[in-house]
Design a protein around this motif. Structure first.
Motif, mmCIF file in Angstrom:
data_model
loop_
_atom_site.group_PDB
_atom_site.id
_atom_site.type_symbol
_atom_site.label_atom_id
_atom_site.label_comp_id
_atom_site.label_asym_id
_atom_site.label_seq_id
_atom_site.Cartn_x
_atom_site.Cartn_y
_atom_site.Cartn_z
ATOM 1 N N UNK A 187 3.466 23.241 -11.186
ATOM 2 C CA UNK A 187 2.187 24.077 -10.963
ATOM 3 C C UNK A 187 1.018 23.609 -10.327
ATOM 4 N N UNK A 188 1.122 22.808 -9.244
ATOM 5 C CA UNK A 188 0.470 22.578 -8.124
ATOM 6 C C UNK A 188 1.039 23.697 -6.767
ATOM 7 N N UNK A 189 2.158 23.413 -6.990
ATOM 8 C CA UNK A 189 2.205 24.604 -5.241
ATOM 9 C C UNK A 189 2.252 25.742 -5.996
ATOM 10 N N UNK A 190 2.605 26.449 -6.962
ATOM 11 C CA UNK A 190 1.179 27.331 -7.366
ATOM 12 C C UNK A 190 0.364 27.793 -6.818
ATOM 13 N N UNK A 191 -0.702 26.362 -7.007
ATOM 14 C CA UNK A 191 -1.772 26.363 -6.837
ATOM 15 C C UNK A 191 -2.540 27.054 -5.622
ATOM 16 N N UNK B 68 -6.968 18.346 4.902
ATOM 17 C CA UNK B 68 -7.493 17.964 3.859
ATOM 18 C C UNK B 68 -8.555 18.519 3.491
ATOM 19 N N UNK B 69 -8.707 20.198 3.921
ATOM 20 C CA UNK B 69 -9.886 21.208 3.297
ATOM 21 C C UNK B 69 -8.673 21.421 1.853
ATOM 22 N N UNK B 70 -8.063 22.114 2.529
ATOM 23 C CA UNK B 70 -7.275 21.573 0.847
ATOM 24 C C UNK B 70 -7.346 21.450 -0.159
ATOM 25 N N UNK B 71 -6.859 19.964 0.921
ATOM 26 C CA UNK B 71 -6.617 19.213 -0.760
ATOM 27 C C UNK B 71 -7.858 19.154 -1.628
ATOM 28 N N UNK B 72 -9.363 19.074 -1.245
ATOM 29 C CA UNK B 72 -10.441 18.502 -1.136
ATOM 30 C C UNK B 72 -10.233 20.161 -2.671
ATOM 31 N N UNK C 235 -0.288 16.417 -1.109
ATOM 32 C CA UNK C 235 -0.431 18.209 -0.950
ATOM 33 C C UNK C 235 0.633 18.467 0.456
ATOM 34 N N UNK C 236 0.544 17.083 0.866
ATOM 35 C CA UNK C 236 2.043 17.152 2.324
ATOM 36 C C UNK C 236 3.512 17.546 1.718
ATOM 37 N N UNK C 237 3.951 16.538 0.187
ATOM 38 C CA UNK C 237 4.967 16.689 -0.807
ATOM 39 C C UNK C 237 5.200 18.569 -0.663
ATOM 40 N N UNK C 238 3.868 18.720 -1.733
ATOM 41 C CA UNK C 238 4.273 20.260 -2.162
ATOM 42 C C UNK C 238 4.244 21.052 -0.713
ATOM 43 N N UNK C 239 3.190 21.252 0.442
ATOM 44 C CA UNK C 239 3.447 21.740 1.304
ATOM 45 C C UNK C 239 5.031 21.579 2.136
ATOM 46 N N UNK C 240 5.550 21.205 1.784
ATOM 47 C CA UNK C 240 6.555 20.258 2.985
ATOM 48 C C UNK C 240 7.818 21.173 2.333
ATOM 49 N N UNK C 241 7.903 21.491 0.609
ATOM 50 C CA UNK C 241 8.345 21.692 0.040
ATOM 51 C C UNK C 241 8.372 23.484 -0.181
ATOM 52 N N UNK D 134 -3.454 20.221 10.801
ATOM 53 C CA UNK D 134 -2.425 21.046 10.554
ATOM 54 C C UNK D 134 -3.469 22.116 9.957
ATOM 55 N N UNK D 135 -2.670 23.999 10.149
ATOM 56 C CA UNK D 135 -3.243 24.456 8.836
ATOM 57 C C UNK D 135 -2.295 25.380 8.705
ATOM 58 N N UNK D 136 -2.330 25.932 7.262
ATOM 59 C CA UNK D 136 -1.166 26.287 6.540
ATOM 60 C C UNK D 136 -2.000 27.699 6.380
ATOM 61 N N UNK D 137 -0.624 28.862 6.244
ATOM 62 C CA UNK D 137 -0.894 30.071 5.821
ATOM 63 C C UNK D 137 0.092 30.193 5.181
ATOM 64 N N UNK D 138 0.357 31.337 3.881
ATOM 65 C CA UNK D 138 1.064 31.612 2.924
ATOM 66 C C UNK D 138 1.432 32.591 4.163
#
Length: 110
Positions: free
Chosen positions: A23-27, A41-45, A54-60, A81-85
């Motif tokens: 569910x965290x990764x879907x969110x 940091x912003x995404x975690x908030x 969050x880092x663990x889920x983003x790595x996956x 560190x910016x992430x995008x779909x």
């Protein structure tokens, strides 16, 4: 990882399904899709989880090719560190699964 997803690749399909089976990764995917790229940091908030989790889920998600990251310096010199779909389309039909299953590297029938 900036890998184009190949839905006919059984190992890659398993990685995608495994990455999305939380569910965290879907969110995370939903937040990035709805709000565009974001830094950790912003995404975690926004999601309401700790940065280490969050880092663990983003790595996956990144290992499965569902998100990508870019390190950038802010105007005050902080590394963000910016992430995008990563755009993806994984059809889940019986035929698609049968095609992908035939390519599994851990195939007990081979």
């Amino acid at each position: 990882m900036n890998t184009k997803l190949n839905p006919d690749d059984g190992d890659q399909l398993l990685a995608v399904l495994n990455a999305l089976a939380n569910p965290h990764r879907l969110r995370i995917i939903a937040a990035l899709q709805g709000g565009g790229r974001n830094y950790v940091s912003q995404l975690a908030r926004e999601i309401g989880i700790s940065r280490p989790l969050l880092h663990l889920h983003l790595q996956k998600l990144e290992a499965a090719g569902l998100v990508s990251s870019t390190m950038e310096l802010s105007s005050d010199g902080k590394a963000l560190n910016y992430f995008e779909v990563t755009p993806f389309n994984v059809p889940l039909t019986p035929d698609a699964i049968a095609t992908a299953a035939a390519t599994l590297t851990n195939n007990p029938e081979s």
